[in-house]
Design an enzyme around this catalytic site. Structure first.
Site, PDB file in Angstrom:
ATOM      1  N   HIS A 137      35.428   1.406 -24.522  1.00 33.51           N
ATOM      2  CA  HIS A 137      36.308   0.551 -25.316  1.00 33.51           C
ATOM      3  C   HIS A 137      35.434  -0.407 -26.113  1.00 33.51           C
ATOM      4  O   HIS A 137      34.334  -0.765 -25.680  1.00 33.51           O
ATOM      5  CB  HIS A 137      37.225  -0.219 -24.366  1.00 33.51           C
ATOM      6  CG  HIS A 137      38.343  -0.955 -25.011  1.00 33.51           C
ATOM      7  ND1 HIS A 137      38.165  -2.162 -25.655  1.00 33.51           N
ATOM      8  CD2 HIS A 137      39.675  -0.681 -25.104  1.00 33.51           C
ATOM      9  CE1 HIS A 137      39.331  -2.593 -26.111  1.00 33.51           C
ATOM     10  NE2 HIS A 137      40.265  -1.716 -25.795  1.00 33.51           N
ATOM     11  N   ASP A 158      33.603  -1.563 -16.152  1.00 36.36           N
ATOM     12  CA  ASP A 158      34.875  -1.893 -16.787  1.00 36.36           C
ATOM     13  C   ASP A 158      35.966  -1.159 -16.021  1.00 36.36           C
ATOM     14  O   ASP A 158      36.123   0.053 -16.147  1.00 36.36           O
ATOM     15  CB  ASP A 158      34.841  -1.463 -18.258  1.00 36.36           C
ATOM     16  CG  ASP A 158      36.192  -1.620 -18.956  1.00 36.36           C
ATOM     17  OD1 ASP A 158      37.183  -1.981 -18.293  1.00 36.36           O
ATOM     18  OD2 ASP A 158      36.246  -1.361 -20.174  1.00 36.36           O
ATOM     19  N   GLN A 179      41.227   0.315 -16.676  1.00 38.07           N
ATOM     20  CA  GLN A 179      42.148   1.431 -16.447  1.00 38.07           C
ATOM     21  C   GLN A 179      42.127   1.907 -15.004  1.00 38.07           C
ATOM     22  O   GLN A 179      43.163   2.291 -14.455  1.00 38.07           O
ATOM     23  CB  GLN A 179      41.793   2.604 -17.377  1.00 38.07           C
ATOM     24  CG  GLN A 179      41.954   2.315 -18.851  1.00 38.07           C
ATOM     25  CD  GLN A 179      43.395   2.019 -19.241  1.00 38.07           C
ATOM     26  OE1 GLN A 179      44.341   2.543 -18.656  1.00 38.07           O
ATOM     27  NE2 GLN A 179      43.566   1.184 -20.245  1.00 38.07           N
ATOM     28  N   LYS A 234      47.370  -4.611 -16.846  1.00 40.76           N
ATOM     29  CA  LYS A 234      47.304  -3.168 -16.606  1.00 40.76           C
ATOM     30  C   LYS A 234      47.807  -2.827 -15.198  1.00 40.76           C
ATOM     31  O   LYS A 234      47.926  -1.665 -14.841  1.00 40.76           O
ATOM     32  CB  LYS A 234      45.869  -2.670 -16.730  1.00 40.76           C
ATOM     33  CG  LYS A 234      45.123  -3.100 -17.973  1.00 40.76           C
ATOM     34  CD  LYS A 234      45.474  -2.295 -19.195  1.00 40.76           C
ATOM     35  CE  LYS A 234      44.479  -2.615 -20.319  1.00 40.76           C
ATOM     36  NZ  LYS A 234      44.830  -1.929 -21.576  1.00 40.76           N
ATOM     37  N   CYS A 239      40.863   1.645 -29.802  1.00 40.88           N
ATOM     38  CA  CYS A 239      39.682   0.779 -29.661  1.00 40.88           C
ATOM     39  C   CYS A 239      38.481   1.550 -29.124  1.00 40.88           C
ATOM     40  O   CYS A 239      37.666   1.008 -28.363  1.00 40.88           O
ATOM     41  CB  CYS A 239      39.973  -0.430 -28.767  1.00 40.88           C
ATOM     42  SG  CYS A 239      41.189  -1.559 -29.460  1.00 40.88           S
TER      43      CYS A 239
END
Length: 407
Positions: A124, A201, A204, A227, A365
């Site tokens: 991202h 990261d 998700q 999320k 993104c």
């Protein structure tokens, strides 16, 4: 934890799902962008402002003590959610993006000219741009880790990139565009063998996979409330205590200090050293309810059901002539990105919306990733625990209508 997963009962907990869009029942397939909120989270926000509202940590009156207790309870459940060893390692941020920027701006100060930062091709923008800015400032180099045509990291190429110059490896656990689950535990170990520090990261991954930062042995892990069926504007940065203690503060102001004079300031202990100013208290308090909701159902049960949706959607979409799925990794979460020959992804999104179906269109993104596949963007359907196979059938029917309109 639920013994039997009942999606019909789950759906009752999400008020926003029970509406029509353009006269059609809402089909919400944009969960990778943000998830909808259960009533318990919505109620928690209302209850906070109706019954508790006060600033935290500084007051001795009853409301301030209640607010502080609720706020810190969210820190503890966040610690448990990712199995951090201490609440000192849980820093509240505005989201994944701020967490990454915090690490880049503080830990990143140690970078020198000639050092290298590695990211994957599927990152991202939030896990590319902060490192680019840092590298430009320090004279370091940002290097992308290649992926194959299925959207999987090529570990052999990753190994070749690792060297004594590698100081930071910043990698996405799960691709927001492809759904690919990266072998981060292996990648972390490989990076550590070269002395690199690793940031994951987890924006998700955190809603779909069991997260254990101690088992992963990552140095930093970042994720967002929104999320995870929680409010927007709240995130968590996990960092190993020794690293956080060695890092300078990110911002100056109230709360992050112990003592201030015009000649010298001493900083607060962890985690407060990185939490300057009045935080987003209400949304942080409500985030606890979102994590409790997930825990009550059980992540394994949720993941199993979402995998059923992924399999069903993949098989159904592959039967549509002219449709190609982008991202066919062996290990995926419930995200399906696709393109349809001769039809722009934005047109697909607009027409599906008239049918009440919400999908995401564009580059998500992840422009470098789209460049890798030589496409301008995709249409993306991302599924959550409250979605159904019947809704996927509506998506397939809607896509047939789109194709017929452009025939």
């Amino acid at each position: 934890m639920y013994k039997v997963f009942d999606v019909a009962e789950i759906r009752k907990d999400f008020p926003i799902l029970h509406q029509t869009i353009h006269g059609k029942p809402l089909v919400y397939f944009d969960n990778a962008a943000t998830t909808q909120k259960p009533q318990s989270v919505i109620q928690a926000l209302s209850d906070y402002y109706n019954e508790i509202n006060a600033n935290i940590h500084r007051g001795i009156h009853t409301l301030a003590e209640r607010a502080t207790a609720e706020y810190e309870a969210t820190r503890e459940i966040s610690r448990q959610f990712i199995n951090a060893s201490s609440t000192e390692e849980i820093i509240f941020t505005r989201g994944t993006t701020e967490g990454i920027n915090l690490v880049a701006a503080t830990f990143g100060k140690s970078l020198k000219a000639g050092d290298e930062v590695l990211v994957t091709t599927m990152e991202h923008h939030s896990n590319i741009v902060p490192w680019q800015m840092l590298c430009e400032e320090k004279g370091a180099t940002l290097k992308p880790i290649p992926i194959n045509d299925a959207g999987e990291v090529i570990l052999e190429e990753y190994e070749k990139l690792l060297s004594e110059k590698t100081k930071i490896v910043a990698i996405v656990y799960v691709s927001n565009s492809l759904g690919t689950i990266n072998p981060v535990k292996q990648m972390i170990d490989m990076a550590h063998q070269h002395g690199a520090t690793v940031l994951i990261d987890g924006a998700q991954a955190s809603a779909h996979l069991e997260i254990n930062v101690q088992d992963l042995d990552c140095d930093f892990y970042v994720f967002s409330s929104h999320k995870l069926y929680g409010p927007t504007g709240v995130g968590v940065l996990y960092g190993k205590k020794a690293l956080l203690e060695a890092m300078p503060p990110y911002q100056g102001g109230g709360e992050m200090i112990k003592d201030v004079s015009f000649t010298r300031t001493t900083y607060n202990e962890l985690p407060y050293k990185f939490e300057a100013g009045t935080p987003n208290i209400a949304d942080t308090v409500a985030f606890k309810k979102a994590l409790e909701y997930i825990n009550e159902i059980g992540k394994p049960v949720i993941s199993e059901y979402e995998h059923e949706l992924l399999t069903y959607a993949t098989e159904s979409l592959q039967e549509i002539n002219g449709l190609r799925i982008v991202g066919t990794a062996k290990e995926k979460i419930s995200i399906v990105s696709f393109i349809v020959k001769g039809i722009h992804h934005q047109d697909i999104g607009i027409i599906l919306d008239t049918q009440g179906i919400a999908v995401r269109t564009g580059h998500h993104c992840t422009q470098p990733l789209m460049n890798r596949f030589e496409i301008p963007g995709t249409s993306r359907a991302s599924f959550a625990m409250y979605n159904t196979k019947e809704e996927i059938d509506k998506l397939v029917k809607g896509l047939h209508k789109v194709i017929k309109m452009f025939a």
